[in-house]
Design a protein around this motif. Structure first.
Motif, mmCIF file in Angstrom:
data_model
loop_
_atom_site.group_PDB
_atom_site.id
_atom_site.type_symbol
_atom_site.label_atom_id
_atom_site.label_comp_id
_atom_site.label_asym_id
_atom_site.label_seq_id
_atom_site.Cartn_x
_atom_site.Cartn_y
_atom_site.Cartn_z
ATOM 1 N N ILE A 1 0.834 -1.196 0.182
ATOM 2 C CA ILE A 1 0.114 -0.093 0.086
ATOM 3 C C ILE A 1 0.942 1.382 -0.037
ATOM 4 C CG2 ILE A 1 -1.620 1.329 1.402
ATOM 5 C CD1 ILE A 1 -2.953 -1.229 2.268
ATOM 6 N N ILE A 2 1.858 1.262 0.929
ATOM 7 C CA ILE A 2 2.684 2.542 1.030
ATOM 8 C C ILE A 2 3.532 2.617 -0.336
ATOM 9 C CG2 ILE A 2 4.630 3.427 2.231
ATOM 10 C CD1 ILE A 2 3.693 1.697 4.507
ATOM 11 N N CYS A 3 4.136 1.581 -0.974
ATOM 12 C CA CYS A 3 4.897 1.708 -2.258
ATOM 13 C C CYS A 3 3.710 2.431 -3.282
ATOM 14 C CB CYS A 3 5.582 0.253 -2.493
ATOM 15 S SG CYS A 3 6.661 -0.117 -1.263
ATOM 16 N N GLY A 4 2.727 1.529 -3.149
ATOM 17 C CA GLY A 4 1.746 1.964 -4.405
ATOM 18 C C GLY A 4 1.258 3.570 -4.395
ATOM 19 N N ALA A 5 1.203 3.981 -3.087
ATOM 20 C CA ALA A 5 0.794 5.323 -2.855
ATOM 21 C C ALA A 5 1.972 6.497 -3.033
ATOM 22 C CB ALA A 5 0.590 5.796 -1.306
ATOM 23 N N GLY A 6 3.321 5.862 -3.248
ATOM 24 C CA GLY A 6 4.392 6.574 -3.627
ATOM 25 C C GLY A 6 5.087 7.218 -2.403
ATOM 26 N N TYR A 7 4.903 6.898 -1.314
ATOM 27 C CA TYR A 7 5.828 7.062 -0.102
ATOM 28 C C TYR A 7 7.159 6.426 0.138
ATOM 29 C CZ TYR A 7 1.441 9.701 0.804
ATOM 30 O OH TYR A 7 0.369 10.516 1.065
ATOM 31 N N VAL A 8 7.976 6.726 -0.724
ATOM 32 C CA VAL A 8 9.245 5.919 -0.501
ATOM 33 C C VAL A 8 9.942 5.927 0.530
ATOM 34 C CG1 VAL A 8 11.453 5.800 -2.035
ATOM 35 C CG2 VAL A 8 9.599 6.295 -3.240
ATOM 36 N N THR A 9 10.219 6.936 1.086
ATOM 37 C CA THR A 9 11.058 7.354 2.318
ATOM 38 C C THR A 9 10.223 6.566 3.367
ATOM 39 O OG1 THR A 9 11.754 9.509 1.738
ATOM 40 C CG2 THR A 9 11.844 8.858 3.966
ATOM 41 N N ILE A 10 9.048 6.917 3.620
ATOM 42 C CA ILE A 10 8.162 6.117 4.689
ATOM 43 C C ILE A 10 8.210 4.282 4.480
ATOM 44 C CG2 ILE A 10 5.921 5.646 5.608
ATOM 45 C CD1 ILE A 10 5.192 8.542 4.955
ATOM 46 N N SER A 11 8.019 3.975 3.336
ATOM 47 C CA SER A 11 8.267 2.393 2.920
ATOM 48 C C SER A 11 9.407 1.979 3.453
ATOM 49 C CB SER A 11 7.933 2.289 1.643
ATOM 50 O OG SER A 11 9.002 2.852 0.789
ATOM 51 N N VAL A 12 10.593 2.730 3.231
ATOM 52 C CA VAL A 12 11.828 2.100 3.417
ATOM 53 C C VAL A 12 12.178 2.257 4.958
ATOM 54 C CG1 VAL A 12 14.557 2.481 3.239
ATOM 55 C CG2 VAL A 12 13.086 2.619 1.384
ATOM 56 N N LEU A 13 12.023 3.512 5.535
ATOM 57 C CA LEU A 13 12.289 3.678 7.040
ATOM 58 C C LEU A 13 11.242 2.748 8.047
ATOM 59 C CD1 LEU A 13 12.743 7.419 7.229
ATOM 60 C CD2 LEU A 13 14.423 5.641 7.196
ATOM 61 N N SER A 14 9.901 2.632 7.434
ATOM 62 C CA SER A 14 9.058 1.690 8.247
ATOM 63 C C SER A 14 9.304 0.129 8.146
ATOM 64 C CB SER A 14 7.629 1.702 7.701
ATOM 65 O OG SER A 14 7.469 1.428 6.445
ATOM 66 N N ALA A 15 9.929 -0.219 6.882
ATOM 67 C CA ALA A 15 10.550 -1.516 6.735
ATOM 68 C C ALA A 15 11.510 -1.826 7.717
ATOM 69 C CB ALA A 15 10.710 -1.853 5.246
ATOM 70 N N LEU A 16 12.597 -0.860 7.775
ATOM 71 C CA LEU A 16 13.779 -1.174 8.446
ATOM 72 C C LEU A 16 13.449 -1.135 9.956
ATOM 73 C CD1 LEU A 16 16.300 1.225 6.790
ATOM 74 C CD2 LEU A 16 16.220 -1.356 6.671
ATOM 75 N N LEU A 17 12.503 -0.296 10.394
ATOM 76 C CA LEU A 17 12.220 -0.062 11.810
ATOM 77 C C LEU A 17 11.416 -1.449 12.182
ATOM 78 C CD1 LEU A 17 11.866 1.332 14.483
ATOM 79 C CD2 LEU A 17 9.912 2.565 13.465
ATOM 80 N N LEU A 18 10.279 -1.754 11.357
ATOM 81 C CA LEU A 18 9.500 -3.140 11.865
ATOM 82 C C LEU A 18 10.421 -4.313 11.774
ATOM 83 C CD1 LEU A 18 6.286 -2.274 9.725
ATOM 84 C CD2 LEU A 18 6.532 -2.298 12.118
ATOM 85 N N GLY A 19 11.268 -4.386 10.758
ATOM 86 C CA GLY A 19 12.063 -5.190 10.767
ATOM 87 C C GLY A 19 13.045 -5.550 12.024
ATOM 88 N N LEU A 20 13.595 -4.356 12.344
ATOM 89 C CA LEU A 20 14.375 -4.328 13.806
ATOM 90 C C LEU A 20 13.401 -4.768 14.897
ATOM 91 C CD1 LEU A 20 17.064 -3.816 15.387
ATOM 92 C CD2 LEU A 20 16.088 -1.350 15.272
ATOM 93 N N LEU A 21 12.150 -4.503 14.881
ATOM 94 C CA LEU A 21 11.272 -4.596 16.076
ATOM 95 C C LEU A 21 11.194 -6.141 16.069
ATOM 96 C CD1 LEU A 21 9.054 -1.721 16.033
ATOM 97 C CD2 LEU A 21 10.698 -2.130 17.595
ATOM 98 N N PHE A 22 10.846 -6.742 14.901
ATOM 99 C CA PHE A 22 10.536 -8.106 14.770
ATOM 100 C C PHE A 22 11.813 -8.993 15.295
ATOM 101 C CE2 PHE A 22 7.027 -7.597 11.777
ATOM 102 C CZ PHE A 22 5.951 -8.488 12.240
ATOM 103 N N VAL A 23 12.999 -8.635 15.146
ATOM 104 C CA VAL A 23 14.213 -9.266 15.478
ATOM 105 C C VAL A 23 14.303 -9.014 16.933
ATOM 106 C CG1 VAL A 23 16.655 -9.326 15.280
ATOM 107 C CG2 VAL A 23 15.296 -9.064 13.304
ATOM 108 N N LEU A 24 14.069 -8.008 17.655
ATOM 109 C CA LEU A 24 14.156 -7.672 18.839
ATOM 110 C C LEU A 24 13.171 -8.646 19.835
ATOM 111 C CD1 LEU A 24 14.822 -3.616 18.941
ATOM 112 C CD2 LEU A 24 16.631 -5.846 19.349
ATOM 113 N N VAL A 25 11.802 -8.333 19.404
ATOM 114 C CA VAL A 25 10.876 -9.451 19.940
ATOM 115 C C VAL A 25 11.251 -10.667 19.770
ATOM 116 C CG1 VAL A 25 8.491 -9.836 19.667
ATOM 117 C CG2 VAL A 25 9.065 -7.639 19.531
#
Length: 224
Positions: A115-139
């Motif tokens: 959804i985020i990529c289709g809406a054109g929010y490149v920065t948000i998509s990349v930063l949110s993916a990195l943040l969520l990935g880090l949170l998944f690993v920490l959890v």
């Protein structure tokens, strides 16, 4: 008196808004969705705690993210098509059971990324993916004591103390039920399985006197 041709108005609106999306923009959105979905699959793989990793589910995450991106591109570019898609998607029903709640979280992550990529929010998509990935690993690292998952093991064998001893040596072993009939014994136990535990069960399954060893998840779906 001039008459208003609503068909021409809608057609003109359709062509005008559809042309607002360039081929370059579409390719960038799909490529970004593909790259981020690969990152999601990577996080899913390193935090996977089950017995048998499913490559088909990993591929499903990639396809869901990319398809969602295409759908959002169309919806955001054309009002007429967006109304049609909303009506079409509202009748879709998914009946495949998701065995692990974590799989549902990764499905929603893949959809949100699309959804985020289709809406054109490149920065948000990349930063949110990195943040969520880090949170998944920490959890995963701090929320579980071991990388192994908890499963039910059902073992049927001719009565042999050595088999019971090897079963009880598995990590997290907790006997749920033990049935003895004649010379046969059936044990139902809860264990935590990793690669070493699976190797132990493979050895037991080929041992003399062992009739059957089954491994089941929390939904009682046999995986071995």
């Amino acid at each position: 008196m001039n008459t208003i041709n609503f068909t021409d108005i809608i057609k003109g609106k359709f062509l005008e808004e559809f042309s607002a999306i360039s081929i370059q923009q579409m390719l960038i959105a799909i490529a970004l969705s593909f790259a981020l979905s690969l990152f999601i699959v990577f996080i899913y793989r390193i935090t996977y705690a089950g017995v048998s990793f499913s490559p088909s589910f990993a591929g499903c995450l990639i396809m869901i993210s990319m398809v969602t991106t295409v759908v959002i591109l169309v919806i955001t570019s054309n009002v007429v098509l967006s109304l049609g898609m909303v009506g079409a998607l509202s009748i879709v029903r998914f009946r495949t059971a998701v065995k692990d709640a974590r799989d549902t979280a990764f499905l929603f992550w893949a959809i949100a990324t699309g959804i985020i990529c289709g809406a054109g929010y490149v920065t948000i998509s990349v930063l949110s993916a990195l943040l969520l990935g880090l949170l998944f690993v920490l959890v995963h690292a701090f929320g579980s004591h071991q990388k192994s998952g908890t499963y039910m093991v059902v073992a049927r064998f001719d009565r042999d103390p050595q088999v019971e001893e090897k079963l009880s040596a598995l990590p997290g072993y907790r006997m749920k039920n033990k049935t003895m009939a004649g010379t046969s014994t059936e044990i139902v136990a809860e264990v935590r399985l990793d690669d070493a535990g699976m190797a132990t069960l493979e050895q037991l399954r080929s041992a003399p006197g062992v009739k059957e060893i089954s491994v089941m998840d929390s939904l009682a779906g046999s995986v071995l």
